[in-house]
Design an enzyme around this catalytic site. Structure first.
Site, mmCIF file in Angstrom:
data_model
loop_
_atom_site.group_PDB
_atom_site.id
_atom_site.type_symbol
_atom_site.label_atom_id
_atom_site.label_comp_id
_atom_site.label_asym_id
_atom_site.label_seq_id
_atom_site.Cartn_x
_atom_site.Cartn_y
_atom_site.Cartn_z
ATOM 1 N N ARG A 39 31.345 19.110 -2.985
ATOM 2 C CA ARG A 39 31.543 19.048 -1.533
ATOM 3 C C ARG A 39 30.358 19.535 -0.714
ATOM 4 N NH1 ARG A 39 36.748 18.511 0.034
ATOM 5 N NH2 ARG A 39 36.482 19.908 1.812
ATOM 6 N N GLU A 42 30.078 10.942 5.979
ATOM 7 C CA GLU A 42 30.565 11.179 7.347
ATOM 8 C C GLU A 42 29.402 11.017 8.323
ATOM 9 O OE1 GLU A 42 34.013 14.452 6.136
ATOM 10 O OE2 GLU A 42 32.059 15.191 6.737
ATOM 11 N N ASP A 83 0.843 -1.183 0.000
ATOM 12 C CA ASP A 83 0.000 0.000 0.000
ATOM 13 C C ASP A 83 0.890 1.250 0.000
ATOM 14 O OD1 ASP A 83 -1.699 2.039 0.443
ATOM 15 O OD2 ASP A 83 -2.469 1.306 2.370
#
Ligand code: GLN
Ligand code: MG
Ligand code: MG
Ligand code: MG
Length: 444
Positions: free
Chosen positions: A335, A133, A52
């Site tokens: 970055r 990170e 669903d």
């Protein structure tokens, strides 16, 4: 690996797999799964499992809620960690409508669509190497995350072997058992902050890998009484967590299309155009790559996170860095991206921005090899350096003006993304922070 249905049946029987976890990703980048007992394997492999969709963020309206889960057999994997009820295997799925068409509210299908546009433009692969990170926080006696970090190490520190180091090694070992090639794993700048880099892969596989990676990190951390978070900026005055994205295109012959040994800088014209496209669409891309209110707490000066739209081959303050490596490793490193980005949406949008640069034969601004944070606003203006959006609200406004990135999401996902993120911004606006009370309660 390209497994056949028969192979998967054989392996699950031999390995005593008891459950199949059918995984997909919602618009917010959250992994969802439908778990079925192994008795349902024939139904799974026949593409007959329905779920669903109306309860999944960004999916469908109530009246069209039944969706089909189409397992991608190449993603078959047995989780290496034990379960007292037998082993668990997973399959990442594409979502199809009940009539069998790819559902365009599914970020993974959408990435396939953009990859097909890339192939039509003559490229064979979009290689993505992510650098996620994360922070490890201690769990309390109720297994709830605290804000206690478990070490005070720093970048590449040989911290005394503590819980965090052990935990990270365990994560790396589990990842390797699951077929990841881990290239580097180290302590990051912040206390309790870590980074694990794995080998680049083609766009779709890379996005799958990022999702699997987050699941593994969180699962293993828990074993150590730790909570792993990919929240971009959990603590003030300490580095945030990014997910740098290294990227390159392969041409039809499978060679790195960003490399050209005959130019001054070793970058091909293709790399220049692609880079120009990403810079051109950087503001709108930020909405997709930094999609939470908290993402913008990371994009501030002083913590190696980008704030300005520029590129460089030499320093790390700009949005895009071109690492020195050439030949096969020629690549751009974006970055700004953080790990709250939905990797399927982020990779599709970055690719579309680069392809637009190629199509328009755009030329990038000159590289900025000075520290941009040392420049005045006037100097930045003189060098053509614009700002990244400073809030989710500003990023959404940029996305509203950028047809290329809207098209990268497609109408369905664009609409759901906007709805969901406007809602998030409005909810945030209703809150009053501790900082505001400290600043104003007594003063006024
Ligand atoms: N943590 C930094 C960021 O927010 C990156 C630090 C690094 O990898 N050099 O992007
Ligand atoms: Mg790194
Ligand atoms: Mg890093
Ligand atoms: Mg990096």
């Amino acid at each position: 690996k390209n497994y056949s249905a028969a192979e998967i049946k054989k392996i699950t029987a031999e390995e005593n797999v008891q459950f199949l976890r059918l995984m997909f990703t919602d618009i917010n980048g959250i992994i969802k799964n439908v778990e079925v007992p192994i008795s349902q394997i024939d139904k799974v492999l026949a593409n007959k499992v329905m779920f669903d969709g109306s309860s999944i963020d960004g999916f469908v309206r109530i009246e069209e809620s039944d969706m089909l889960l189409i397992p991608d057999l190449s993603t078959f994997l047995i989780f290496p960690w034990g379960s007292e009820h037998g082993k668990v295997a997973r399959l990442i799925c594409d979502i199809h409508t009940p009539t069998g068409e790819p559902f365009m509210g599914d970020p993974r299908n959408n990435l396939r669509r953009v990859i097909a546009l890339m192939q039509a433009a003559g490229y064979s692969r979009f290689n993505i190497g992510p650098e996620p990170e994360f922070f490890l926080f201690k769990l309390d006696e109720n297994e709830e995350p605290t804000l206690d970090l478990n070490d005070d190490g720093g970048y590449f520190d040989f911290a005394p072997i503590d819980l965090g180091e052990n935990c990270r090694r365990d994560i790396v070992l589990e990842l390797e058992k699951m077929g990841f090639e881990v290239e580097a794993s180290h302590h990051e700048v912040g206390p309790g902050q870590h980074e694990i880099d794995f080998k680049y892969a083609d766009a779709l596989e890379a996005a799958d890998n990022i999702q699997t990676f987050k699941l593994v990190v969180k699962t293993i951390a828990r074993k150590y009484g730790l909570h792993a978070t990919f929240m971009p900026k959990p603590l003030p005055k300490i580095a945030g967590s990014g997910m740098h994205i290294n990227m390159s295109l392969s041409n039809a012959q499978g060679e790195n299309a960003f490399y050209d040994g005959t130019t001054d800088d070793g970058l091909s014209e293709i790399a220049d155009h692609f880079l120009a496209g990403v810079l051109e669409h950087a503001r709108a891309l930020t909405a997709v790559n930094n999609p939470t209110v908290n993402s913008y707490k990371r994009l501030v000066p002083g913590y190696e996170a980008p704030v300005y739209i520029a590129w460089s081959g030499h320093n790390r303050s700009p949005l895009i860095r071109v690492p020195q490596a050439r030949g096969l490793s020629t690549r751009l490193e974006l970055r700004s991206v953080d790990p709250t980005a939905n990797p399927y949406l982020a990779i599709a949008s970055i690719l579309a921005a680069g392809l637009a640069g190629l199509e328009q034969q755009e030329t990038p601004m000159s590289p900025i090899d000075r520290n941009i944070y040392g420049m005045t606003a006037d100097e930045r203006r003189a060098n053509g350096i614009a700002d990244l959006p400073s809030t989710l609200h500003n990023a959404l406004k940029a996305l509203e003006k950028d047809k290329v990135i809207q098209d990268a999401l497609g109408p369905h996902l664009y609409q759901s993304f906007m709805d969901s993120k406007r809602h998030e911004w409005n909810a945030y606006r209703q809150t009053i922070s501790e900082w505001e009370r400290e600043q104003y309660l007594r003063l006024y």
